[in-house]
Design a protein around this motif. Structure first.
Motif, mmCIF file in Angstrom:
data_model
loop_
_atom_site.group_PDB
_atom_site.id
_atom_site.type_symbol
_atom_site.label_atom_id
_atom_site.label_comp_id
_atom_site.label_asym_id
_atom_site.label_seq_id
_atom_site.Cartn_x
_atom_site.Cartn_y
_atom_site.Cartn_z
ATOM 1 N N PRO A 1 -3.725 0.153 -3.672
ATOM 2 C CA PRO A 1 -3.851 -0.075 -2.224
ATOM 3 C C PRO A 1 -5.028 -1.001 -1.926
ATOM 4 N N VAL B 1 0.810 -1.209 0.000
ATOM 5 C CA VAL B 1 0.000 0.000 0.000
ATOM 6 C C VAL B 1 0.845 1.261 0.000
ATOM 7 N N ASP C 1 -10.683 -1.810 -1.914
ATOM 8 C CA ASP C 1 -9.861 -0.619 -2.065
ATOM 9 C C ASP C 1 -9.719 0.029 -0.691
ATOM 10 N N ASN D 1 -8.561 2.855 0.108
ATOM 11 C CA ASN D 1 -8.862 4.284 0.142
ATOM 12 C C ASN D 1 -10.349 4.535 0.360
ATOM 13 N N SER D 2 -11.177 3.792 -0.373
ATOM 14 C CA SER D 2 -12.624 3.987 -0.286
ATOM 15 C C SER D 2 -13.312 2.931 0.559
#
Length: 475
Positions: free
Chosen positions: A219, A212, A239, A241-242
């Protein structure tokens, strides 16, 4: 030459140090050192600290390197002065990891009565903080072991754990649904759970994260799920990030009594240099242990692996993938010997030669054990880190490294077992008795220049470092 106006004089523990404002600015905005104004020896800034350790930190800020890997005491001093996280990480880099120099450096006691069930270390470039699951609690020790933060999960016992950063870890447990996010920066935050899309009751079998920290890598968190009825399984990529699912990989269904056709993945690994995901699982039945090993190119197909092998003879007790060595490694469940499969022999037909595995241990012993269906590899674990392959055998750890033979011997590169070590004898501060007995290793992890070990029935975690300070216990 720096102007006199830019020179900063600091009194550390009675010793004077002189440097420039530019050098101190490298510590980061959160460090008190970065805000020190120019001063003279007659009116220095006073800061409480260890002058011997501060001299090493100042040398590091000037040159960007240290003559040897840092001790736990130096990392604690860096944390004391609130050095930037990236600087803390570079004080304990992966490049400083040397398996032959590993020595026990700290014993981290855990609160409560539950023994550790899983341990993880933060990936580079974050500082190599230690994350431990004990019972339903996940505890994070910072890179200098100076602070400890805990998150209580609704899980009775965590058995899958991934450290994403110093402030985030993900935890899972078999027979209990979802992947639970542990945010150490805000332990009171409402719990977040990642689930297999369309099946909130699915349980976690294994987890692995991509690199990551590498901008070239996605990531992603890879999680192996199994349905509550145990009639289907899949690997789901989230994911980070989200925190949303982005791919479902290798979904399998169990039809009738054909259980072996849909063995779920219980070991995942990511080969960043090859963009391949290792997903492997095994099943024990009347005919012995059988296994399924797949390599997935997740960007090409989520339904057809680039390589798959069904194992019956000396199936793996554990398996790992090495990006540096371009190979898979396994411990045979019957023989307990180490085997290697070279990824560079992977052809377009999806096979690695007629027989993928080459025994790098005692080949004759492995053949005899497999034919007699012994179980000498039960409980052994294998892991790859940098250019080395580590294997646990009860309370001991051995390491395999690649060496090049002399030209007269053919000049080939072969794997050699060159280090076997038992657990340390650690003395806990304030206690008259040391921890001398060695018990079975149940979980381990690698990060930076460190290796962390959790042992059965021990309410603590051992940290081994390539350049440790004196052995001590941290509260």
């Amino acid at each position: 030459m720096a102007s006199a106006a830019a020179v900063v004089t600091i009194n550390i523990g009675g010793e004077l140090f002189q440097t420039t404002s530019g050098t101190l600015a490298r510590t980061g905005a959160s460090s008190p050192l970065s805000s020190l104004s120019p001063s003279t020896p007659a009116d220095p800034h006073f800061l409480d600290g260890d002058p011997r350790l501060f001299a090493l930190l100042l040398s590091f800020l000037r040159r960007g390197s240290l003559p040897s890997p840092p001790s736990a005491a130096l990392l604690a001093e860096a944390r004391h002065f609130a050095l930037d996280a990236a600087l803390l990480a570079s004080l304990s880099p992966t490049s400083a990891f040397a398996p032959l120099s590993l020595r026990p450096s700290a014993l981290l006691p855990l609160a409560g009565r539950a023994a550790p069930s899983a341990v993880a270390l933060c990936p580079s470039p974050h500082p190599a903080s230690v994350v431990v699951a004990h019972g339903g609690v996940v505890t994070c020790f910072d890179a200098a072991f100076a602070s400890r933060r805990s998150v209580l999960t609704p899980l009775p016992a965590v058995d899958s754990l991934v450290a994403v950063s110093p402030d985030l870890a993900v935890a899972g447990a078999r027979d209990f649904p979802g992947v639970h996010l542990c945010r150490f920066s805000d332990a009171t935050a409402p719990p977040e759970v990642l689930s297999w899309p369309g099946s909130t009751s699915a349980t976690v079998l294994s987890m692995a994260a991509t690199a990551v920290s590498d901008a070239a890598q996605l990531p992603w968190l890879f999680t192996s799920f199994e349905s509550a009825r145990r009639n289907s399984s899949a690997v789901v990529a989230f994911d980070l990030n989200s925190l949303t699912p982005v791919a479902e990989i290798g979904r399998k269904e169990v039809f009738g009594a054909d259980i072996e056709a849909a063995i779920p993945a219980t070991k995942l690994g990511w080969l960043a240099g090859h963009n391949l995901l290792l997903a492997a699982g095994s099943h024990s039945g009347p005919a012995g242990v059988v296994g399924d090993i797949c390599l997935w190119d997740v960007r090409a197909s989520s339904t057809v692996p680039v390589w798959e092998v069904k194992e019956k003879d000396d199936c793996f007790a554990d398996i790992a993938a090495s990006d540096k060595l371009s190979a898979l490694f396994k411990v045979g469940a019957a023989s307990g010997e180490v085997f290697m499969a070279d990824l560079r022999r992977l052809d377009n037909g999806g096979t690695i030669g007629s027989e993928p595995w080459m025994c790098i241990g005692a080949g004759q012993r492995a053949t005899a054990a497999a034919s007699s269906r012994r179980k000498e590899g039960n409980g052994c674990m294998i892991e790859c880190y940098c250019n080395w392959v580590f294997v646990t055998r009860g309370s001991d750890v051995e390491v395999w490294s690649q060496v090049e033979l002399a030209p007269e011997a053919g000049g080939k590169k072969v794997m050699r077992r060159n280090w076997v070590v038992s657990g340390p004898s650690m003395k806990v501060e304030g206690s008259e008795e040391g921890v001398t007995e060695n018990t079975k290793i149940v979980s381990w992890a690698f990060g930076g220049s460190r290796m962390a070990l959790a042992r059965a029935e021990k309410i603590s975690v051992e940290v081994w470092d390539s350049a440790p300070a004196a052995i001590c216990a941290k509260s």
